[in-house]
Design a protein around this motif. Structure first.
Motif, short mmCIF file in Angstrom:
data_model
loop_
_atom_site.label_atom_id
_atom_site.label_comp_id
_atom_site.label_asym_id
_atom_site.label_seq_id
_atom_site.Cartn_x
_atom_site.Cartn_y
_atom_site.Cartn_z
N GLN A 207 0.78 -1.19 -0.08
CA GLN A 207 -0.01 -0.06 0.15
C GLN A 207 0.87 1.36 -0.03
OE1 GLN A 207 -3.34 -0.71 -0.21
NE2 GLN A 207 -3.92 1.41 -0.56
N ALA A 208 0.70 2.31 -0.78
CA ALA A 208 1.47 3.50 -0.81
C ALA A 208 0.46 4.72 -0.74
CB ALA A 208 2.07 3.60 -2.35
N GLY A 217 5.00 7.35 1.22
CA GLY A 217 5.07 6.27 2.40
C GLY A 217 4.63 5.30 1.83
N ILE A 218 5.59 3.96 1.83
CA ILE A 218 5.39 2.62 1.55
C ILE A 218 4.93 1.72 2.74
CG2 ILE A 218 6.21 0.61 0.22
CD1 ILE A 218 5.53 2.98 -1.44
N ILE A 219 4.12 0.74 2.66
CA ILE A 219 4.06 -0.44 3.49
C ILE A 219 4.01 -1.55 2.61
CG2 ILE A 219 2.34 -1.70 4.93
CD1 ILE A 219 3.40 0.92 6.22
N GLY A 220 5.10 -2.44 2.85
CA GLY A 220 5.22 -3.45 1.99
C GLY A 220 5.82 -4.78 2.84
N HIS A 221 6.13 -5.71 1.91
CA HIS A 221 6.43 -7.06 2.57
C HIS A 221 8.01 -7.22 2.15
CE1 HIS A 221 4.84 -8.44 -1.29
NE2 HIS A 221 5.76 -9.35 -1.20
N ILE A 222 8.82 -7.73 3.18
CA ILE A 222 10.31 -8.02 2.69
C ILE A 222 10.44 -9.73 3.27
CG2 ILE A 222 11.22 -7.06 4.40
CD1 ILE A 222 13.76 -6.23 3.04
N LEU A 238 8.14 -10.35 6.46
CA LEU A 238 7.97 -9.62 7.29
C LEU A 238 7.12 -8.30 6.88
CD1 LEU A 238 11.85 -10.01 8.06
CD2 LEU A 238 10.11 -10.65 9.73
N ASN A 239 6.47 -7.47 7.96
CA ASN A 239 6.06 -6.24 7.62
C ASN A 239 7.23 -5.16 7.29
OD1 ASN A 239 3.70 -7.12 9.85
ND2 ASN A 239 3.24 -7.38 7.51
N MET A 240 7.29 -4.35 6.49
CA MET A 240 8.12 -3.32 6.41
C MET A 240 7.60 -1.95 5.83
SD MET A 240 9.35 -2.47 3.10
CE MET A 240 9.37 -3.39 1.30
N ALA A 241 8.52 -0.87 5.91
CA ALA A 241 8.17 0.23 5.56
C ALA A 241 9.31 1.15 5.12
CB ALA A 241 7.44 1.13 6.59
N PHE A 242 9.16 2.05 4.05
CA PHE A 242 10.21 2.83 3.50
C PHE A 242 9.46 3.96 2.91
CE2 PHE A 242 9.77 0.24 -0.27
CZ PHE A 242 9.78 1.01 -1.29
N GLY A 314 6.26 13.55 7.04
CA GLY A 314 4.93 13.92 6.63
C GLY A 314 3.90 13.05 7.15
N SER A 315 2.60 13.98 7.04
CA SER A 315 1.35 13.21 7.49
C SER A 315 0.84 12.65 6.15
CB SER A 315 0.57 13.90 8.16
OG SER A 315 1.12 14.53 9.25
N ILE A 316 -0.14 11.57 6.38
CA ILE A 316 -0.79 11.06 5.31
C ILE A 316 -1.72 12.03 4.69
CG2 ILE A 316 -2.23 9.11 4.43
CD1 ILE A 316 -0.80 7.34 6.32
N VAL A 317 -2.09 12.09 3.44
CA VAL A 317 -2.83 13.18 2.88
C VAL A 317 -4.44 12.76 2.84
CG1 VAL A 317 -3.67 14.44 0.93
CG2 VAL A 317 -1.06 14.30 1.33
#
Length: 317
Positions: A207-208, A217-222, A238-242, A314-317
């Motif tokens: 999800q972006a 902001g990216i929520i992804g899997h690694i 695993l749950n990851m973010a970048f 930053g905050s999510i728009v």
């Protein structure tokens, strides 16, 4: 740099999880619901799409629409559309909802290949199929950008990636002006982001989120393969973010935000999936923390409450 396995050990030793729950799903007796979309609001109600599948079957699933009917409780919406898909996800582009998922194809009764299918519309109960992704590509995701255009993330995976880049998959990114431009060729040719996955690792965007800084902001899997204490090979998801800058194409601050141990104990569809969480995405809470939703062990869906993973970008728009 620490291996992903050592990063996981360090994360699990220092993690802060404020809440942890397994979601329950009503009126789907005999079926598991997992690898859900993020919850979203439409017409004053909260919904999500979920993958519905019998525990003993594989690659024979449907995607159904569920409405929130209690705390971490979701009930299938009667007479809603049944999609022959896996692993649903949603994007909100303008006033339209875009639903995507993986469509598995069979030939003569045997698994053949898969494609990403995309549906769109303003009526949640009347979405139109409008385009298809490249052959054998999952984890294609869309995000509305600050300038009104649409960011597209791709996720090629295979021996060609491994031979050329060392990792089992890559993430690509390109920009289109409108949904009508979303084609298999556009997705296939999205230039790659380098440095996301190490040797033997794979993953993708789940999800972006456009941030008010203009970054994403990216929520992804690694993921990586690992042998447990019994010598059994397991697939660790695993749950990851970048953070990704769509102008400079630079990415940074990739970090783990969840692992199987963060969620309540539960079963797995197969022994090699006992350490598997497949990210859905986050939903912000009133207290500034985030609820992270995820598939768990390919047979359940869970929610954990974590600190906002994109601070201070930053905050999510």
């Amino acid at each position: 740099m620490l291996s992903l396995h050592k990063q996981k050990i360090e994360f699990e030793a220092s993690k802060t999880i404020y809440e942890s729950a397994t979601l329950s799903f009503k009126n789907v007796k005999g079926f598991d619901v997992y690898n859900i979309s993020i919850p979203f609001e439409r017409d004053g109600k909260r919904y999500l799409f979920g993958r519905v599948e019998r525990r003993e079957e594989w690659a024979r699933s449907w995607v159904r629409l569920f409405e929130e009917t209690g705390q971490d409780e979701w009930t299938v919406v009667d007479n809603s559309m049944i999609y022959t898909l896996e692993d649903p996800f949603i994007s909100e582009i303008g006033d339209e909802l875009v639903l995507g998922g993986t469509h598995v194809q069979y030939q003569s009764g045997k698994y053949s290949t898969f494609f990403g299918y995309f549906y769109r519309g303003t009526d949640l109960h009347d979405l139109y199929y409008f385009t298809t992704g490249p052959n054998k590509m999952k984890d294609i995701r869309l995000v509305a950008l600050a300038d009104g255009r649409i960011g597209v993330f791709s996720r090629p995976r295979g021996s060609e990636m491994k031979g050329q880049y060392g990792s089992e998959s890559m993430i690509g990114f390109t920009v289109i002006d409108k949904l009508e431009e979303l084609t298999a060729d556009i997705i296939e040719n999205a230039p790659y982001l380098h440095g996301i996955f190490g040797a033997g690792e794979w993953g993708g965007v789940n999800q972006a989120y456009l941030l008010d800084s203009g970054k994403i902001g990216i929520i992804g899997h690694i993921c990586y393969s690992h042998k447990d204490e019994n010598g059994q090979e397991i697939k660790v998801y695993l749950n990851m973010a970048f953070i990704f800058d769509p102008i400079t194409r630079e990415s940074n601050n990739l970090h783990l935000i969840g692992s199987r141990s963060c969620y309540p104990p539960g079963p797995a569809k197969f022994p090699y999936l006992t350490d598997c969480v497949f990210s859905s995405g986050i939903v912000m809470r009133g207290d500034g923390k985030a609820d992270l939703y995820s598939g768990v062990g390919d047979c359940q869906a869970g929610r954990i409450t974590i600190d906002y993973p994109f601070a201070p970008y930053g905050s999510i728009v």
